[in-house]
Scaffold this active site. Structure first.
Site, PDB file in Angstrom:
ATOM      1  N   LYS A   1       0.755  -1.211   0.060  1.00 37.41           N
ATOM      2  CA  LYS A   1       0.081   0.062  -0.090  1.00 37.41           C
ATOM      3  C   LYS A   1       0.617   1.366   0.138  1.00 37.41           C
ATOM      4  O   LYS A   1       2.073   1.247   0.345  1.00 37.41           O
ATOM      5  CB  LYS A   1      -0.916  -0.063   1.074  1.00 37.41           C
TER       6      LYS A   1
ATOM      7  N   SER B   1      10.266  -0.674   3.965  1.00 41.01           N
ATOM      8  CA  SER B   1      10.420   0.389   3.327  1.00 41.01           C
ATOM      9  C   SER B   1       9.171   1.342   3.141  1.00 41.01           C
ATOM     10  O   SER B   1       9.064   2.467   2.368  1.00 41.01           O
ATOM     11  CB  SER B   1      10.645   0.088   1.810  1.00 41.01           C
TER      12      SER B   1
ATOM     13  N   GLY C   1       4.202  -1.060   3.341  1.00 42.13           N
ATOM     14  CA  GLY C   1       3.290  -1.988   3.882  1.00 42.13           C
ATOM     15  C   GLY C   1       3.635  -3.577   3.802  1.00 42.13           C
ATOM     16  O   GLY C   1       2.982  -4.558   3.875  1.00 42.13           O
ATOM     17  N   SER C   2       5.099  -3.897   3.597  1.00 45.88           N
ATOM     18  CA  SER C   2       5.398  -5.408   3.492  1.00 45.88           C
ATOM     19  C   SER C   2       4.867  -6.391   4.691  1.00 45.88           C
ATOM     20  O   SER C   2       4.595  -7.376   4.511  1.00 45.88           O
ATOM     21  CB  SER C   2       6.934  -5.385   3.463  1.00 45.88           C
TER      22      SER C   2
ATOM     23  N   ASP D   1      -2.627  -0.491   7.635  1.00 43.88           N
ATOM     24  CA  ASP D   1      -1.828  -1.314   6.539  1.00 43.88           C
ATOM     25  C   ASP D   1      -2.804  -2.605   6.172  1.00 43.88           C
ATOM     26  O   ASP D   1      -3.027  -2.977   5.042  1.00 43.88           O
ATOM     27  CB  ASP D   1      -0.521  -1.509   7.041  1.00 43.88           C
TER      28      ASP D   1
HETATM   29  N1  LIG Z   1       8.034 -11.169   2.768  1.00 44.59           N
HETATM   30  C1  LIG Z   1       8.667 -11.243   4.134  1.00 44.59           C
HETATM   31  N2  LIG Z   1       9.389 -12.261   4.576  1.00 44.59           N
HETATM   32  C2  LIG Z   1       9.878 -12.086   6.062  1.00 44.59           C
HETATM   33  N3  LIG Z   1       9.463 -11.155   6.736  1.00 44.59           N
HETATM   34  C3  LIG Z   1       8.930 -10.278   6.259  1.00 44.59           C
HETATM   35  C4  LIG Z   1       8.359  -9.929   5.019  1.00 44.59           C
HETATM   36  N4  LIG Z   1       7.944  -9.097   4.552  1.00 44.59           N
HETATM   37  C5  LIG Z   1       7.790  -8.349   5.817  1.00 44.59           C
HETATM   38  N5  LIG Z   1       8.322  -8.687   6.830  1.00 44.59           N
HETATM   39  C6  LIG Z   1       8.498  -8.535   8.106  1.00 44.59           C
HETATM   40  O1  LIG Z   1       8.230  -7.293   8.213  1.00 44.59           O
HETATM   41  C7  LIG Z   1       9.273  -6.293   8.656  1.00 44.59           C
HETATM   42  C8  LIG Z   1       8.991  -4.965   8.034  1.00 44.59           C
HETATM   43  O2  LIG Z   1       7.950  -4.439   8.478  1.00 44.59           O
HETATM   44  P1  LIG Z   1       8.064  -2.976   8.734  1.00 44.59           P
HETATM   45  O3  LIG Z   1       6.479  -2.550   9.206  1.00 44.59           O
HETATM   46  O4  LIG Z   1       9.048  -2.491   9.450  1.00 44.59           O
HETATM   47  O5  LIG Z   1       7.844  -1.973   7.312  1.00 44.59           O
HETATM   48  P2  LIG Z   1       6.924  -2.202   6.371  1.00 44.59           P
HETATM   49  O6  LIG Z   1       5.847  -2.819   6.623  1.00 44.59           O
HETATM   50  O7  LIG Z   1       7.653  -2.549   4.780  1.00 44.59           O
HETATM   51  O8  LIG Z   1       6.603  -0.467   5.997  1.00 44.59           O
HETATM   52  P3  LIG Z   1       5.358   0.341   6.600  1.00 44.59           P
HETATM   53  O9  LIG Z   1       5.014  -0.320   8.067  1.00 44.59           O
HETATM   54  O10 LIG Z   1       6.056   1.647   6.707  1.00 44.59           O
HETATM   55  O11 LIG Z   1       4.515   0.234   5.493  1.00 44.59           O
HETATM   56  C9  LIG Z   1      10.590  -7.189   8.368  1.00 44.59           C
HETATM   57  O12 LIG Z   1      11.762  -6.775   8.978  1.00 44.59           O
HETATM   58  C10 LIG Z   1      10.187  -8.556   8.501  1.00 44.59           C
HETATM   59  O13 LIG Z   1      10.291  -8.985   9.898  1.00 44.59           O
HETATM   60  C1  LIG Z   2       3.156   4.668  10.697  1.00 48.08           C
HETATM   61  C2  LIG Z   2       2.014   4.143  10.422  1.00 48.08           C
HETATM   62  O1  LIG Z   2       0.883   5.195  10.564  1.00 48.08           O
HETATM   63  C3  LIG Z   2       1.715   3.340   8.829  1.00 48.08           C
HETATM   64  C4  LIG Z   2       2.641   2.631   8.667  1.00 48.08           C
HETATM   65  O2  LIG Z   2       2.414   2.219   7.210  1.00 48.08           O
HETATM   66  C5  LIG Z   2       1.714   2.941  11.403  1.00 48.08           C
HETATM   67  C6  LIG Z   2       0.401   2.537  11.512  1.00 48.08           C
HETATM   68  O3  LIG Z   2      -0.756   3.205  11.238  1.00 48.08           O
HETATM   69  O4  LIG Z   2       0.016   1.432  12.021  1.00 48.08           O
HETATM   70 MG   LIG Z   3       4.648  -2.479   8.317  1.00 45.77          MG
END
Ligand SMILES: Nc1ncnc2c1ncn2[C@@H]1O[C@H](COP(=O)(O)OP(=O)(O)OP(=O)(O)O)[C@@H](O)[C@H]1O
Ligand SMILES: C[C@@](O)(CCO)CC(=O)[O-]
Ligand SMILES: [Mg+2]
Length: 387
Positions: free
Chosen positions: A10, A142, A145-146, A204
């Site tokens: 997302k 990054s 929303g991984s 997310d």
């Molecule tokens: N494909 C995957 N395989 C294993 N772990 C994953 C995978 N995707 C996400 N993760 C887990 O989620 C963590 C990243 O989550 P984090 O919430 O910090 O970042 P994001 O979701 O990419 O960004 P945001 O929350 O800002 O949208 C990774 O360090 C890992 O622990």
């Molecule tokens: C930073 C944040 O607002 C969005 C992360 O994608 C955290 C959340 O809403 O859970």
């Molecule tokens: Mg996240």
């Protein structure tokens, strides 16, 4: 029989962080997915382990079922149809199971994702041998929303082969869950996000589950119907960060300066609401689109200023803002910030040459650019093999 689920990442158009504190935020699914393939072994496989393969990371984990039962004796009796939260004690016990797998130091950030898998698996299926494979098109950690896509894809694949949902196993290709199944997936995914994020708002996992574009406030979603073409350039600064730490940092700042931060959150609430109503209002011609784009750009700039005020911007994000501003384009960070990804609005009438120039300049700084389709599909599943 095997099931594969896919859940999208997302972008957040407005309101990240403030949404954790009760403000409105606006998010859209993007057409980059995390895939989870899940199945049980046949008796002839003679396999008594739970396996998790993170294919892109080249990591394979395996736990003897007896060991899981011994370390997590209370999880076998949970109900898949009523999601519950993971206690601190259980997280500690699962962490020990994950540590035994000796994840290399450079990939240690993945351990919270692995912990989440063990929690969701044992909560939904108890102590059965199984194999799960994960792949993802999303950059991890990054801002796209991984973590939520992973939790949604895990929950959906696990629930699809449980007694808690009814599905058409004979359907060929991707199929959607019904509304009540989607709600169940979303609830489990939220419990998973709590393990990775600490205190997620739920935006997310909600946008990853239901797709499209949503307005989200205090756990409630409102679907948004876009009435204008919306094109965003996504720039990944490739600066690693962790959402849990950034969310905790904003909460600490809020404790130190409650009144000032409450004004920031309230301003962001207004920005998100205005942005949502601009996107939804009907357009008649190009001039009207240009006018709307100007307003959206201003709102994005204002939101970015307030995110900086919360302490979640970063030198790399500021570099993207400066580079895009040279071309009179407006940008804001998306997701948790602290590095990660930045959104730049690409106006409808902007020439392809300018877009190419901006991308070239950003990539010369070492950043990675992509233009993803936004507001598309949410969670889907597909069955394969004989039952
Ligand atoms: N494909 C995957 N395989 C294993 N772990 C994953 C995978 N995707 C996400 N993760 C887990 O989620 C963590 C990243 O989550 P984090 O919430 O910090 O970042 P994001 O979701 O990419 O960004 P945001 O929350 O800002 O949208 C990774 O360090 C890992 O622990
Ligand atoms: C930073 C944040 O607002 C969005 C992360 O994608 C955290 C959340 O809403 O859970
Ligand atoms: Mg996240």
């Amino acid at each position: 029989m095997e099931v594969t689920s896919r859940a999208p990442g997302k972008i957040i158009l407005a309101g990240e962080h403030a949404v954790v504190h009760g403000s409105t935020a606006v998010a859209a699914a993007i057409d980059l997915y995390t895939y989870v393939t899940f199945g049980f072994p046949t008796p002839s496989d003679n396999d008594d382990t739970l396996k998790l393969h993170l294919k892109d990371m080249d990591l394979e984990f395996s736990w003897p079922i007896g060991k899981i039962k011994e370390v997590l004796p209370d999880l076998g009796s949970l109900e898949a149809s009523s999601p519950s939260s993971c206690s601190l004690e259980t997280i500690k016990a699962i962490t020990a199971l994950v540590e035994e797998q000796n994840i290399p130091e450079a990939k240690i950030g993945l351990s919270s994702g692995v912990t989440t898998f063990l929690w969701l698996y044992t909560s939904i299926h108890g102590y059965k041998p199984a194999k799960t494979v994960v792949t993802s098109e999303l950059p991890l950690g990054s801002g796209l929303g991984s973590s939520a896509a992973l939790c949604v894809a895990f929950s959906a694949a696990l629930l699809a082969l449980s007694d808690s949902v009814t599905l058409d196993f004979s359907h060929q290709g991707w199929q959607m869950f019904g509304d009540s199944e989607l709600d169940l997936v979303n609830k489990w995914a939220f419990e998973g996000e709590k393990i990775i994020h600490g205190k997620p708002s739920g935006i997310d996992n909600t946008v990853s589950t239901y797709g499209n574009m949503i307005k989200f406030r205090s756990g409630e979603l409102t679907r948004i119907k876009t009435n204008m073409p919306l094109k965003m350039l996504i720039t990944n600064t490739k600066v690693g960060r962790n959402t849990k730490a950034l969310v905790a940092g904003v909460s600490e700042r809020t404790i130190r300066h409650p009144e000032a931060m409450s004004s920031v959150f309230s301003a962001i609430d207004s920005i998100s609401s205005e942005l949502a109503s601009i996107i939804q209002s009907p357009v008649t011609d190009d001039l009207a689109i240009t006018e709307k784009e100007k307003k959206l750009e201003e709102l994005m700039e204002m939101n970015q200023g307030l995110l900086q005020c919360m302490g979640v911007s970063h030198a790399s994000i500021e570099t993207v803002l400066r580079s895009t501003l040279k071309y009179k384009l407006s940008s804001k960070l998306t997701g948790a910030g602290g590095g990660g990804c930045v959104l730049t609005l690409l106006p409808n009438l902007l020439s392809g040459t300018v877009v190419d120039k901006v991308i070239a300049e950003l990539e010369s700084c070492g950043f990675q650019c992509l233009i993803a389709g936004i507001g598309g599909r949410g969670l889907e599943i597909s069955f394969s093999g004989s039952s």
